[in-house]
Scaffold this motif. Structure first.
Motif, PDB file in Angstrom:
ATOM      1  N   SER A 185      37.503  25.982  15.990  1.00 19.94           N
ATOM      2  CA  SER A 185      37.066  27.186  15.427  1.00 19.94           C
ATOM      3  C   SER A 185      35.733  27.226  14.872  1.00 19.94           C
ATOM      4  N   ASP A 186      35.352  26.238  14.324  1.00 19.72           N
ATOM      5  CA  ASP A 186      33.745  26.324  13.788  1.00 19.72           C
ATOM      6  C   ASP A 186      32.910  26.380  15.090  1.00 19.72           C
ATOM      7  N   ILE A 187      33.292  25.831  16.213  1.00 20.19           N
ATOM      8  CA  ILE A 187      32.360  25.842  17.322  1.00 20.19           C
ATOM      9  C   ILE A 187      32.479  27.555  17.612  1.00 20.19           C
ATOM     10  N   THR A 188      33.660  27.855  17.730  1.00 21.14           N
ATOM     11  CA  THR A 188      33.815  29.288  18.273  1.00 21.14           C
ATOM     12  C   THR A 188      32.848  30.130  17.524  1.00 21.14           C
TER      13      THR A 188
ATOM     14  N   SER B 193      45.841  34.340  23.373  1.00 22.16           N
ATOM     15  CA  SER B 193      44.377  34.126  23.051  1.00 22.16           C
ATOM     16  C   SER B 193      43.667  35.139  22.269  1.00 22.16           C
ATOM     17  N   ASP B 194      43.643  36.003  22.644  1.00 25.87           N
ATOM     18  CA  ASP B 194      43.195  37.295  21.823  1.00 25.87           C
ATOM     19  C   ASP B 194      43.385  37.245  20.344  1.00 25.87           C
ATOM     20  N   GLU B 195      44.886  37.104  20.092  1.00 25.49           N
ATOM     21  CA  GLU B 195      45.186  36.881  18.600  1.00 25.49           C
ATOM     22  C   GLU B 195      44.575  35.854  17.945  1.00 25.49           C
ATOM     23  N   ILE B 196      44.090  34.717  18.549  1.00 27.30           N
ATOM     24  CA  ILE B 196      43.511  33.430  17.927  1.00 27.30           C
ATOM     25  C   ILE B 196      42.265  33.824  17.807  1.00 27.30           C
ATOM     26  N   LEU B 197      41.658  34.604  18.832  1.00 24.62           N
ATOM     27  CA  LEU B 197      40.251  34.728  18.789  1.00 24.62           C
ATOM     28  C   LEU B 197      39.769  35.883  17.368  1.00 24.62           C
ATOM     29  N   GLN B 198      40.679  36.916  17.428  1.00 26.23           N
ATOM     30  CA  GLN B 198      40.447  37.684  16.257  1.00 26.23           C
ATOM     31  C   GLN B 198      40.802  37.106  14.953  1.00 26.23           C
ATOM     32  N   ALA B 199      41.636  36.098  14.913  1.00 28.54           N
ATOM     33  CA  ALA B 199      42.127  35.316  13.718  1.00 28.54           C
ATOM     34  C   ALA B 199      40.840  34.553  13.226  1.00 28.54           C
ATOM     35  N   VAL B 200      39.959  33.892  14.284  1.00 26.94           N
ATOM     36  CA  VAL B 200      38.922  33.035  13.988  1.00 26.94           C
ATOM     37  C   VAL B 200      37.504  33.877  13.725  1.00 26.94           C
ATOM     38  N   LEU B 201      37.383  34.943  14.384  1.00 22.81           N
ATOM     39  CA  LEU B 201      36.135  35.944  14.397  1.00 22.81           C
ATOM     40  C   LEU B 201      36.212  37.175  13.772  1.00 22.81           C
TER      41      LEU B 201
ATOM     42  N   GLY C  45      35.968  25.740  27.438  1.00 22.49           N
ATOM     43  CA  GLY C  45      35.683  25.082  26.129  1.00 22.49           C
ATOM     44  C   GLY C  45      36.410  25.815  24.857  1.00 22.49           C
ATOM     45  N   PRO C  46      35.913  25.801  23.762  1.00 20.27           N
ATOM     46  CA  PRO C  46      34.899  24.697  23.271  1.00 20.27           C
ATOM     47  C   PRO C  46      35.220  23.416  23.123  1.00 20.27           C
ATOM     48  N   ALA C  47      34.225  22.444  22.941  1.00 16.07           N
ATOM     49  CA  ALA C  47      34.483  20.844  23.027  1.00 16.07           C
ATOM     50  C   ALA C  47      33.315  20.272  22.189  1.00 16.07           C
ATOM     51  N   PRO C  48      33.720  19.623  21.151  1.00 14.50           N
ATOM     52  CA  PRO C  48      32.473  18.773  20.268  1.00 14.50           C
ATOM     53  C   PRO C  48      31.780  17.974  21.351  1.00 14.50           C
TER      54      PRO C  48
ATOM     55  N   ILE D 189      18.091  32.187  25.176  1.00 18.23           N
ATOM     56  CA  ILE D 189      19.003  32.912  26.190  1.00 18.23           C
ATOM     57  C   ILE D 189      20.357  33.183  25.585  1.00 18.23           C
ATOM     58  N   LYS D 190      20.863  34.166  26.070  1.00 19.07           N
ATOM     59  CA  LYS D 190      22.330  34.577  25.681  1.00 19.07           C
ATOM     60  C   LYS D 190      23.079  34.378  26.760  1.00 19.07           C
ATOM     61  N   ALA D 191      24.381  33.924  26.638  1.00 20.58           N
ATOM     62  CA  ALA D 191      25.358  33.571  27.602  1.00 20.58           C
ATOM     63  C   ALA D 191      26.687  33.991  27.533  1.00 20.58           C
ATOM     64  N   THR D 192      27.755  33.841  28.407  1.00 19.67           N
ATOM     65  CA  THR D 192      29.265  34.314  28.191  1.00 19.67           C
ATOM     66  C   THR D 192      29.903  33.045  28.141  1.00 19.67           C
ATOM     67  N   PHE D 193      30.919  32.730  27.282  1.00 23.23           N
ATOM     68  CA  PHE D 193      31.683  31.729  27.184  1.00 23.23           C
ATOM     69  C   PHE D 193      33.149  32.417  27.333  1.00 23.23           C
ATOM     70  N   PHE D 194      33.956  31.716  28.235  1.00 22.02           N
ATOM     71  CA  PHE D 194      35.173  31.967  28.413  1.00 22.02           C
ATOM     72  C   PHE D 194      36.127  30.691  27.742  1.00 22.02           C
ATOM     73  N   PRO D 195      36.384  30.846  26.773  1.00 25.55           N
ATOM     74  CA  PRO D 195      37.206  29.640  26.095  1.00 25.55           C
ATOM     75  C   PRO D 195      38.852  29.715  26.189  1.00 25.55           C
ATOM     76  N   ILE D 196      39.408  28.578  26.059  1.00 26.57           N
ATOM     77  CA  ILE D 196      40.782  28.366  26.247  1.00 26.57           C
ATOM     78  C   ILE D 196      41.437  28.715  24.729  1.00 26.57           C
ATOM     79  N   GLY D 197      42.387  29.435  24.594  1.00 32.80           N
ATOM     80  CA  GLY D 197      42.677  29.711  23.360  1.00 32.80           C
ATOM     81  C   GLY D 197      43.403  28.662  22.314  1.00 32.80           C
ATOM     82  N   GLU D 198      43.836  27.532  23.197  1.00 29.69           N
ATOM     83  CA  GLU D 198      44.244  26.151  22.332  1.00 29.69           C
ATOM     84  C   GLU D 198      42.992  25.638  21.895  1.00 29.69           C
ATOM     85  N   ASN D 199      41.882  25.681  22.482  1.00 32.85           N
ATOM     86  CA  ASN D 199      40.693  25.102  22.009  1.00 32.85           C
ATOM     87  C   ASN D 199      39.931  25.867  20.995  1.00 32.85           C
ATOM     88  N   VAL D 200      40.151  27.128  21.264  1.00 30.90           N
ATOM     89  CA  VAL D 200      39.694  28.070  19.849  1.00 30.90           C
ATOM     90  C   VAL D 200      40.130  27.614  18.594  1.00 30.90           C
ATOM     91  N   LYS D 201      41.393  27.391  18.688  1.00 31.26           N
ATOM     92  CA  LYS D 201      42.470  27.173  17.482  1.00 31.26           C
ATOM     93  C   LYS D 201      42.099  25.606  17.072  1.00 31.26           C
TER      94      LYS D 201
END
Length: 293
Positions: A137-140, A176-184, A104-107, A122-134
């Motif tokens: 970003s709001d869902i991420t 992908s890390d760079e995108i996650l840090q840019a978003v989060l 994910g993520p996906a609308p 419940i807390k879970a763990t998500f493994f998103p794809i960098g392209e989808n994070v970009k």
């Protein structure tokens, strides 16, 4: 007598006039002081012993313990060693289910999953794809803000590209890390990644080594719903597959997906959670694995 009354009246008038003048001076003094006393952007309000927010404290002037407390509140880093992850299936008398969602993520899918997890607390763990994070970003951000773990699942998930060499895989993870840090935020860092398709097999040995040398730890799974085997599986099939693959296991790392075609995963999730609860499992995100060892 009239003369005395007149004198008293004049004295009273003079007293009122003086009081008004002095009052204006006091108000003017307070206003001027407030306007000329700078409050640093980094300052924060901290409660006094009675719980009143009437102190302004600059973190730069705080004791080390208080500064460390503030740093811990805004730090998002969590590092888990490969050695710790390798112990995840060891038995210690506690039945734990780690819900994980890939791709994910996906609308329309991820938000529904988040709603269910929120209701179930419940807390879970998500493994998103960098392209989808970009793209989403709001869902991420929502995943992160609601307290779930966010790992790394490469930037593009294209096997031919990421598995062309160990260097290509690492480059995809870093992108992908760079995108996650840019978003989060730049302080965000969670070093756990998941290989697209899993890390299984001798052919991926150089890739596993490269991942660890680059500072990442990886995790696969030991339980599935089967939602990755077809585009859209019926909910009853997902539930039955989970029941079969979870039998006799104390620790479960459950592979699911929250990509755009996995609406039935969200539909099956409440029944999956209820089944696991009935079987005596508690739920944790991967970042809490260290609490059991």
């Amino acid at each position: 007598m009239k003369k005395v009354k007149k004198i008293i009246w004049l004295i009273g008038l003079i007293y009122v006039f003086c009081a008004m003048v002095n009052g204006d001076a006091v108000i003017s003094s307070i206003t001027t002081e407030a306007e000329t006393t700078p409050i640093e952007d980094s300052a924060s309000y901290l409660p006094d012993k009675e719980g009143k927010e009437n102190k302004i404290t600059d973190p730069n002037n705080m004791g080390d313990s208080k500064k460390e407390h503030l740093d811990s509140e805004i730090s998002s880093g969590h590092i888990i060693s490969q050695e710790t992850l390798n112990k995840i299936y060891e038995q210690n008398g506690e039945k734990v289910a780690y819900l994980t969602f890939d791709d994910g993520p996906a609308p329309g899918v991820t938000p529904e999953i988040l709603d269910i997890l929120n209701r179930e607390e419940i807390k879970a763990t998500f493994f998103p794809i960098g392209e989808n994070v970009k793209k989403y970003s709001d869902i991420t951000k929502r995943i992160y803000e609601e307290g779930h773990d966010i790992g790394n699942h490469t930037y593009c998930h294209i096997y031919k590209e990421i598995y062309s060499s160990p260097e290509s895989l690492i480059n995809s993870l870093k992108k992908s890390d760079e995108i996650l840090q840019a978003v989060l935020g730049e302080r965000y860092h969670f070093n756990v990644m998941r290989f697209p398709g899993g890390s299984f097999g001798d052919k991926l040995a150089p890739f596993r080594k490269a991942v660890n040398e680059a500072g990442y730890s990886y995790i696969d799974w030991n339980c599935i719903t089967g939602d990755g085997e077809v585009i859209s599986a019926p909910t009853d099939r997902l539930i039955e597959t989970l029941k079969k693959t979870s039998q006799g296991k104390e620790k479960l790392v459950i592979l699911m997906h929250d990509s755009a075609t996995k609406a039935t995963t969200a539909e099956a999730l409440p029944d999956i959670i209820q089944y696991l609860k009935d079987e005596g499992y508690s739920f944790k995100p991967l970042s809490q694995i260290e609490e059991g060892y």
